[in-house]
Design a protein around this motif. Structure first.
Motif, PDB file in Angstrom:
ATOM      1  N   ARG A 182     -13.223  29.271  -5.386  1.00 37.89           N
ATOM      2  CA  ARG A 182     -11.879  29.760  -5.055  1.00 37.89           C
ATOM      3  C   ARG A 182     -11.401  29.136  -3.733  1.00 37.89           C
ATOM      4  NH1 ARG A 182      -7.853  30.958  -3.277  1.00 37.89           N
ATOM      5  NH2 ARG A 182      -6.426  32.679  -3.651  1.00 37.89           N
ATOM      6  N   ASP A 188      -5.199  27.734  -5.938  1.00 37.26           N
ATOM      7  CA  ASP A 188      -4.468  28.143  -7.132  1.00 37.26           C
ATOM      8  C   ASP A 188      -5.380  28.655  -8.246  1.00 37.26           C
ATOM      9  OD1 ASP A 188      -1.925  27.595  -6.105  1.00 37.26           O
ATOM     10  OD2 ASP A 188      -2.185  25.451  -6.518  1.00 37.26           O
ATOM     11  N   SER A 233      -7.728  31.578  -9.960  1.00 39.84           N
ATOM     12  CA  SER A 233      -7.568  33.026 -10.019  1.00 39.84           C
ATOM     13  C   SER A 233      -8.865  33.669 -10.499  1.00 39.84           C
ATOM     14  CB  SER A 233      -6.430  33.349 -10.996  1.00 39.84           C
ATOM     15  OG  SER A 233      -6.217  34.737 -11.035  1.00 39.84           O
ATOM     16  N   LEU A 273      -4.442  40.704 -15.867  1.00 39.32           N
ATOM     17  CA  LEU A 273      -4.271  39.252 -15.736  1.00 39.32           C
ATOM     18  C   LEU A 273      -3.966  38.585 -17.073  1.00 39.32           C
ATOM     19  CD1 LEU A 273      -4.230  36.744 -13.983  1.00 39.32           C
ATOM     20  CD2 LEU A 273      -6.695  36.521 -14.304  1.00 39.32           C
ATOM     21  N   ALA A 314       1.993  34.000 -14.538  1.00 38.71           N
ATOM     22  CA  ALA A 314       1.032  33.405 -13.609  1.00 38.71           C
ATOM     23  C   ALA A 314       0.622  32.061 -14.189  1.00 38.71           C
ATOM     24  CB  ALA A 314      -0.183  34.309 -13.441  1.00 38.71           C
ATOM     25  N   PRO A 319      -2.366  29.875 -13.045  1.00 34.08           N
ATOM     26  CA  PRO A 319      -3.493  29.394 -12.246  1.00 34.08           C
ATOM     27  C   PRO A 319      -4.019  28.052 -12.755  1.00 34.08           C
ATOM     28  CG  PRO A 319      -4.214  31.111 -13.744  1.00 34.08           C
ATOM     29  CD  PRO A 319      -2.730  31.006 -13.911  1.00 34.08           C
TER      30      PRO A 319
END
Lengths: 160, 264
Positions: B19, B24, B26, B34, B43, B45
């Motif tokens: 991470r 970017d 997740s 999510l 979203a 990611p």
């Protein structure tokens, strides 16, 4: 593409999936197991309910890659050969369906209820409460609840 | 869904370093928020770091007056834990009333807290019981954790490892659930703890908060009558298609009184 291998209804299956492929789409389009339905696609209706490592989950809200190495059971794995599972037989007997679209998810959730209460007891209020993750748009709940109570009884769960 | 890469790290260090290398990326806990967010393309990611294989993030233990819940412990495991049921029944009740059985088999405490949905249940437990959030770098008091709508004290990339909840002398959680989603229109945790009476409200505001006037009144007299006359202001409370701010203010009083009554 990611190669995944998992046990589906007791058989080792594998396939190449994109990370964004949903488990329900993998089951339906790549494995041809179309008994698992997509009703709402927003985690509300429960038509896509399968068992992941023995527990009911919504397969539209899981990535196929998350099931890599896991145990999946779908409605196709419930009957033994040509013989219906006692819960399926109870749905037939009580006419626990109208259009039938929600039925696979209802049966998978019903088996989850039995698993959580085996050695214990069940009543109508408990069944209704624990079915909160499954919707029947025909609103045929009475037959469904009756079916689950009959199935429970036939599977040795005390119904009060 | 937009496309993304997928990794399933085996350790906390592997997850946090992946991470750190990609802002970017997740984390993916239970995915109950999510994955629907990804499906709606809200979203995008670059990669999803699935935390499900990190065994040190899972499990419940009770010892020395503390209930400890690993971040990746699902709601069903908290709700059905005999140890939690015995030590802190209000926590088992709260976990058992989240969503539906299928959601409880996937959703996790860490995911719920990191998301800080204004209608989530667990924030009421964390604030109401005076819990501590343990991350990969520090400990954060439950009182300091929730900062606003979907906003927490977590730094980018910081990962919740576990939550420790002191066992209250008595506690009860009552919620007015949205009948369709199960989310709390308003939920109130009332706890009589070694550090005093705590009253935490979820669903009503931007994030979970304490109701100080009720805490003071209950500290003097732990009775329904003690809080009966307290009027909750609707200022800054949430209003949406499900409930007006005034109705939510009203429900805070009703749920708090029901929680106190449940402990009588």
């Amino acid at each position: 593409m990611i190669k995944i291998s998992l046990s589906v209804n007791g058989t080792e299956r594998s396939g190449d999936v994109e990370p964004r492929t949903l488990l329900v789409d993998f089951l339906r389009t790549q494995l041809g197991l179309t008994g698992t339905h997509v009703g709402c696609d927003t985690s509300q209706c429960g038509a896509c309910t399968i068992h992941l490592n023995g527990k009911p989950v919504k397969s539209c809200t899981m990535l196929a890659v998350q099931a890599d190495g896991q145990n999946v059971k779908t409605i196709e794995g419930v009957a033994v050969g040509d013989e219906m599972h006692p819960m399926q037989a109870a749905f037939k007997e009580c006419h626990g369906l109208q259009c039938g679209f929600c039925t696979p998810g209802m049966v998978m959730s019903a088996l989850g209820i039995i698993e959580r209460h085996k050695g214990d007891h069940l009543n109508e209020a408990m069944v209704r409460h624990e079915l909160e993750g499954n919707l029947c748009r025909c609103t045929g709940y009475q037959g469904i609840v009756n079916a689950i109570l009959m199935g429970a009884k036939n599977m040795g769960v005390k119904v009060i | 869904m937009h496309s993304f890469a997928y990794h399933r790290p085996k350790t906390i260090a592997e997850a946090t370093s992946k991470r750190a290398a990609d802002p970017d990326a997740s984390y993916l806990a239970g995915g109950m928020t999510l994955i629907p967010t990804l499906k709606q393309r809200l979203a995008n990611p670059t990669q999803v770091l699935d935390l499900s294989a990190i065994t040190e993030l899972k499990g419940v233990s009770v010892a020395n007056g503390i209930v400890s819940v690993g971040a990746m412990t699902c709601h069903a495991d908290v709700a059905l834990s005999a140890d939690v049921r015995k030590a802190l029944p209000a926590l088992a009740d709260l976990a058992g009333a989240i969503g539906d059985p299928q959601v409880r088999n996937r959703g996790t405490i860490g995911g719920s807290l990191a998301n800080s949905d204004p209608s989530a249940d667990y924030p009421a437990a964390v604030v109401g019981l005076g819990a501590t959030i343990h991350t990969n770098t520090r400990q954060i008091s439950g009182d300091d954790f929730f900062k606003g709508l979907f906003e927490t004290a977590l730094e980018p990339g910081e990962l919740i490892v576990k939550v420790t909840l002191p066992i209250a002398k008595r506690a009860a959680y009552m919620k007015f659930a949205n009948p369709a989603s199960g989310y709390a229109v308003v939920g109130v945790m009332v706890a009589d703890t070694a550090q005093g009476v705590r009253v935490a409200v979820t669903g009503a505001g931007a994030c979970a908060f304490r109701q100080a006037d009720m805490e003071a009144a209950l500290a003097k007299s732990f009775t329904v009558a003690a809080i009966k006359e307290i009027v909750i202001s609707a200022d800054d409370l949430n209003a949406d298609m499900h409930a007006t701010a005034e109705y939510r203010a009203h429900l805070v009083g009703v749920m708090a009184r029901r929680a106190v009554a449940a402990m009588a």
